[in-house]
Write an enzyme that holds these catalytic residues in place. Structure first.
Site, PDB file in Angstrom:
ATOM      1  N   MET A  34       1.643  -2.257  -0.265  1.00  0.00           N
ATOM      2  CA  MET A  34       1.226  -3.625   0.018  1.00  0.00           C
ATOM      3  C   MET A  34      -0.067  -3.618   0.838  1.00  0.00           C
ATOM      4  O   MET A  34      -0.400  -4.610   1.495  1.00  0.00           O
ATOM      5  CB  MET A  34       2.324  -4.398   0.754  1.00  0.00           C
ATOM      6  CG  MET A  34       3.555  -4.642  -0.093  1.00  0.00           C
ATOM      7  SD  MET A  34       4.497  -6.099   0.375  1.00  0.00           S
ATOM      8  CE  MET A  34       4.972  -5.695   2.049  1.00  0.00           C
ATOM      9  N   ALA A  36      -2.772  -2.477   3.867  1.00  0.00           N
ATOM     10  CA  ALA A  36      -2.711  -2.152   5.304  1.00  0.00           C
ATOM     11  C   ALA A  36      -2.348  -0.684   5.473  1.00  0.00           C
ATOM     12  O   ALA A  36      -1.462  -0.323   6.246  1.00  0.00           O
ATOM     13  CB  ALA A  36      -1.731  -3.067   6.028  1.00  0.00           C
ATOM     14  N   HIS A  41       0.908   6.044   4.347  1.00  0.00           N
ATOM     15  CA  HIS A  41       0.468   5.844   2.965  1.00  0.00           C
ATOM     16  C   HIS A  41      -0.360   7.043   2.490  1.00  0.00           C
ATOM     17  O   HIS A  41      -0.238   7.473   1.335  1.00  0.00           O
ATOM     18  CB  HIS A  41      -0.378   4.576   2.855  1.00  0.00           C
ATOM     19  CG  HIS A  41       0.368   3.317   3.128  1.00  0.00           C
ATOM     20  ND1 HIS A  41       0.284   2.648   4.316  1.00  0.00           N
ATOM     21  CD2 HIS A  41       1.231   2.596   2.362  1.00  0.00           C
ATOM     22  CE1 HIS A  41       1.040   1.569   4.281  1.00  0.00           C
ATOM     23  NE2 HIS A  41       1.636   1.515   3.106  1.00  0.00           N
ATOM     24  N   GLN A 160      15.322   1.008   0.362  1.00  0.00           N
ATOM     25  CA  GLN A 160      14.462   0.714  -0.784  1.00  0.00           C
ATOM     26  C   GLN A 160      14.361   1.918  -1.709  1.00  0.00           C
ATOM     27  O   GLN A 160      14.471   1.785  -2.942  1.00  0.00           O
ATOM     28  CB  GLN A 160      13.076   0.315  -0.289  1.00  0.00           C
ATOM     29  CG  GLN A 160      12.014   0.199  -1.371  1.00  0.00           C
ATOM     30  CD  GLN A 160      10.668  -0.174  -0.789  1.00  0.00           C
ATOM     31  OE1 GLN A 160      10.401  -1.338  -0.500  1.00  0.00           O
ATOM     32  NE2 GLN A 160       9.783   0.800  -0.617  1.00  0.00           N
ATOM     33  N   LEU A 191       5.479   5.292  11.457  1.00  0.00           N
ATOM     34  CA  LEU A 191       4.297   4.526  11.064  1.00  0.00           C
ATOM     35  C   LEU A 191       4.698   3.359  10.174  1.00  0.00           C
ATOM     36  O   LEU A 191       5.495   3.502   9.246  1.00  0.00           O
ATOM     37  CB  LEU A 191       3.305   5.419  10.325  1.00  0.00           C
ATOM     38  CG  LEU A 191       2.497   6.395  11.177  1.00  0.00           C
ATOM     39  CD1 LEU A 191       1.578   7.219  10.297  1.00  0.00           C
ATOM     40  CD2 LEU A 191       1.677   5.654  12.221  1.00  0.00           C
ATOM     41  N   ARG A 194       3.402  -2.937  10.177  1.00  0.00           N
ATOM     42  CA  ARG A 194       3.756  -3.959  11.160  1.00  0.00           C
ATOM     43  C   ARG A 194       3.606  -3.477  12.601  1.00  0.00           C
ATOM     44  O   ARG A 194       3.716  -4.287  13.522  1.00  0.00           O
ATOM     45  CB  ARG A 194       5.189  -4.449  10.912  1.00  0.00           C
ATOM     46  CG  ARG A 194       5.353  -5.257   9.625  1.00  0.00           C
ATOM     47  CD  ARG A 194       6.759  -5.806   9.475  1.00  0.00           C
ATOM     48  NE  ARG A 194       6.855  -6.774   8.391  1.00  0.00           N
ATOM     49  CZ  ARG A 194       7.206  -6.500   7.150  1.00  0.00           C
ATOM     50  NH1 ARG A 194       7.493  -5.243   6.827  1.00  0.00           N
ATOM     51  NH2 ARG A 194       7.274  -7.439   6.227  1.00  0.00           N
TER      52      ARG A 194
END
Length: 305
Positions: A34, A36, A41, A160, A191, A194
């Protein structure tokens, strides 16, 4: 520095970008994000690059409205697209798919969605009704548009990951769903995009989540009650008004309930925790190995617990 990735904002552009890889039959790896993007990531993208070579790595950047409930942080969710492109370029991404909401959901919210099953109503799903319906629906769409061989998801969002794997198996989607270990800050905080919502004092409090998980790991050999007590003891160091605990659960790696009494041999498990610090909701988890201690189980839990 790797070559700049191709940018695709429509289904047609994505399909065209992947034509050369489909012709050679090389691996296509997908990393849904998503945006950010942070070092967590980057770890996903790096793992995808290593596994897909010499094929193509696709990173999607899409803030999915279907997984946000009313009152959640959809509008303020951080959007840092130019910085995301820098991360993707550094990690060797070939295609960045950054569609609009209308491109992903033409005509509005889809009439047909993915039913995530009973696990989606537990843990995160209990606090965020409908969340996993939105997650699995957009992931199914991304699988359909990209047709990847591999898809990479972080273990921080462990529930998830379990549900996406289940969807891929149950619906015969043919995608190997790969989990990538959690990347943490120096203080242990997992990490998350948010984390930028937290002020310095809230960051200090939030680090208690990972300390609680480590305490549980240290006591897990003495059994499930000992692991739970160890984690709660650490969490209780922070007053309730400063850290609002949502859940602390110990499950199997597939997120079923752990059956007691435990067998003689050690068993794999997962501890999951969610809490709100200020207005920010954080989640974390860690693997446990329950049982196997040479001392009696009762030695692990103080009297009266």
């Amino acid at each position: 520095m790797s070559p700049s990735p191709l940018l695709a904002s429509t289904r047609e552009e994505l399909a065209d970008a992947l034509v050369p890889t489909r012709r050679t039959g090389d691996t296509i790896a997908l990393v849904p994000t998503m945006g950010a993007q942070h070092d967590g990531h980057a770890a996903l993208l790096r793992a995808a690059r290593e596994r897909a070579a010499p094929g193509a790595v696709v990173a999607s950047v899409f803030v999915n409205p279907l997984q946000f409930a009313p009152g959640e942080d959809l509008d303020r969710y951080p959007r840092t697209f130019e910085d995301d492109l820098v991360v993707c370029e550094k990690e060797g991404v070939d295609v960045v798919f950054a569609p609009s909401v209308d491109e992903v959901y033409p005509g509005g919210e889809p009439l047909v969605t993915v039913e995530p099953g009973p696990l989606a109503a537990e843990l995160e799903g209990e606090s965020r009704p409908g969340h996993f319906r939105g997650v699995l629906t957009v992931v199914a769409k991304l699988f359909g548009l990209t047709r990847p061989d591999l898809a990479f998801f972080g273990e921080k969002d462990y529930q998830q990951l379990v549900l996406v794997r289940q969807m891929s198996r149950d619906l015969c989607l043919g995608v190997d769903v790969v989990g990538v270990p959690i990347v943490r800050e120096a203080d242990g905080l997992a990490l998350s995009s948010r984390n930028r919502y937290l002020d310095p004092d809230q960051r200090r409090r939030a680090a208690v989540l990972s300390r609680a998980l480590r305490a549980a790991q240290a006591r897990a050999a003495y059994g499930l009650p000992a692991a739970r007590w160890a984690a709660r003891s650490v969490l209780d160091e922070v007053p309730e008004e400063e850290l609002e605990l949502d859940y602390l659960a110990i499950r199997t790696p597939e997120l079923a309930e752990v059956e007691e009494p435990l067998p003689v041999d050690p068993v794999a498990a997962r501890m999951l925790v969610a809490a709100r610090v200020g207005t920010t909701r954080l989640i974390d988890n860690a693997p446990l190995t329950l049982g196997g201690a040479t001392l009696p189980v009762t030695a692990a839990v103080p009297m009266g617990q």
